[in-house]
Design an enzyme around this catalytic site. Structure first.
Site, PDB file in Angstrom:
ATOM      1  N   ASP A   1       7.420   5.924  -2.110  1.00 44.86           N
ATOM      2  CA  ASP A   1       6.371   5.473  -1.190  1.00 44.86           C
ATOM      3  C   ASP A   1       5.784   4.119  -1.568  1.00 44.86           C
ATOM      4  O   ASP A   1       4.699   3.757  -1.133  1.00 44.86           O
ATOM      5  CB  ASP A   1       5.244   6.512  -1.130  1.00 44.86           C
ATOM      6  CG  ASP A   1       4.630   6.791  -2.499  1.00 44.86           C
ATOM      7  OD1 ASP A   1       5.118   6.238  -3.505  1.00 44.86           O
ATOM      8  OD2 ASP A   1       3.656   7.570  -2.554  1.00 44.86           O
ATOM      9  N   GLU A   2       6.516   3.345  -2.358  1.00 48.14           N
ATOM     10  CA  GLU A   2       5.956   2.106  -2.904  1.00 48.14           C
ATOM     11  C   GLU A   2       6.986   0.988  -2.878  1.00 48.14           C
ATOM     12  O   GLU A   2       8.140   1.168  -3.278  1.00 48.14           O
ATOM     13  CB  GLU A   2       5.497   2.381  -4.344  1.00 48.14           C
ATOM     14  CG  GLU A   2       4.686   1.312  -4.980  1.00 48.14           C
ATOM     15  CD  GLU A   2       4.249   1.709  -6.388  1.00 48.14           C
ATOM     16  OE1 GLU A   2       3.450   0.982  -6.975  1.00 48.14           O
ATOM     17  OE2 GLU A   2       4.730   2.747  -6.910  1.00 48.14           O
TER      18      GLU A   2
END
Length: 379
Positions: free
Chosen positions: A100-101
């Site tokens: 998610d990054e």
């Protein structure tokens, strides 16, 4: 340098809310069972002191009315791929740091467009298409950009212009600096350092006297100096193995046994590299050299017991019954280092310990020492 750091807010919770809108606005915890740990939680749960990696028992004591969901790994993988595809279509150079990054290197792009507005527009596109909340920070280094993202959350953005790094960092807790955990915060507090700006009251030599080699590095970070670069994301990397049989084969059970062994080998290699695969393919070549293959996307994994059933299913769909086989192969792709984040569910901790033990034996005595019973070759 000019770096943008994107982070999907409470990613797992956000996906769960999209799948069940009734969870919106409620204290939600994603994780496994009473003996598991918190993978992530909603901001409503965080108000009670719940945080990632906290034992579930502790979290439920702090927030007894929380709604606990077990996690939908397949859905997380699907949404992560979706966001990755949006960024890949737009960004000149990006790194997928986790599920998610993301980091995007926009250095030199100001010759062609306004990098900040470009990043704002990209964030809005991600929100519009996926409905996921996402925050970003922009700065002259990866570290400051990441800290800026944390300050922009939830669902916001923040630009730290070059030259204003110290001004931005000074009032923040020293714990915001990567590598400064609870123990180090206590050590720093004892010498009068609680805010990042306090670090600069000392010289690098003085800090080294207190903290060892970490001292001068902390002094640099407190000024916003960080030399990490954006590592290009390569989605096409893969791990594969194949074998050409001495004689053409039609024994399905025997070929499936060999397929299990091949898949175990690949899974072992993934774990050694701390990589997970999001796609698996099986290849079959017939005596006339006609080669066919079939693949499917899967929730990110590096576990034998999750890869083997899919490989078998692909083989059975692909194999032409009764036709001799000359060659067989297995390949996994869409590799990522998202191992930790996608493994904070129900029995993952026990499973991880089990595979570590198995791999330890393999490393000591050879890869062929341990395998599934169905994967052992006939003597």
């Amino acid at each position: 340098m000019l770096i943008a750091h994107f982070d999907l807010d409470s990613f797992f919770v956000s996906v769960e809310i999209l799948n069940d809108p009734e969870l919106k606005g409620k204290p939600v915890i994603v994780g496994g069972g009473e003996r598991g740990v918190v993978s992530t939680c909603s901001y409503e749960a965080r108000k009670y002191g719940v945080h990632s990696a906290m034992p579930m028992k502790t979290a439920l004591r702090l927030c007894p009315h929380a709604i606990v969901v077990g996690g939908s790994r397949g859905e997380y993988s699907r949404y992560s791929r979706w966001v990755t595809e949006i960024i890949a279509a737009k960004a000149p150079l990006f790194e997928k740091a986790s599920i998610d990054e993301f980091y995007i290197d926009l250095t030199g792009m100001d010759k062609y467009f306004d990098p900040f507005q470009w990043t704002v527009d990209l964030r809005q596109q991600i929100i519009n298409e996926t409905q996921l909340p996402i925050s970003f920070g922009m700065a002259s280094s990866k570290m400051v950009a990441k800290i800026a993202t944390d300050e922009a959350k939830p669902n916001g953005y923040l630009h730290v212009p070059a030259g204003r790094e110290q001004e931005f960092l000074a009032p923040l807790s020293v714990g915001k600096i990567p590598g400064v955990g609870a123990h180090m915060r206590e050590v720093l507090k004892n010498i009068g350092i609680e805010k990042i700006g306090d670090v600069l009251h000392y010289t690098p030599v003085q800090l080294e006297a207190h903290l060892g080699k970490w001292g001068p590095e902390l002094w640099e970070k407190a000024q916003g100096i960080h030399r990490g670069t954006v590592e290009p994301y390569h989605e096409q990397k893969s791990v594969s193995t194949e074998t050409t049989f001495n004689e053409n084969r039609t024994d399905v059970e025997g070929m499936l046994n060999d397929l299990v062994g091949m898949t175990e080998k690949i899974a072992y290699e993934l774990r050694q590299d701390n990589k997970m695969a999001g796609c698996i393919a099986v290849k079959i070549r017939y005596p006339d050299f006609e080669t066919t293959s079939k693949q499917t996307t899967i929730p990110y994994t590096f576990y034998d017991d999750e890869l083997i059933p899919v490989a078998k299913e692909l083989f059975m769909k692909l194999y032409r019954k009764g036709t001799p086989v000359r060659l067989m192969g297995v390949r996994v792709s869409e590799l990522t280092n998202e191992a930790v984040q996608t493994n904070l569910f129900s029995n993952a901790e026990k499973k991880s310990d089990l595979y570590k033990a198995i791999d330890s034996v393999k490393n000591k005595f050879g890869k062929g020492m341990i395998g599934k019973a169905t994967g052992k070759k006939k003597s």
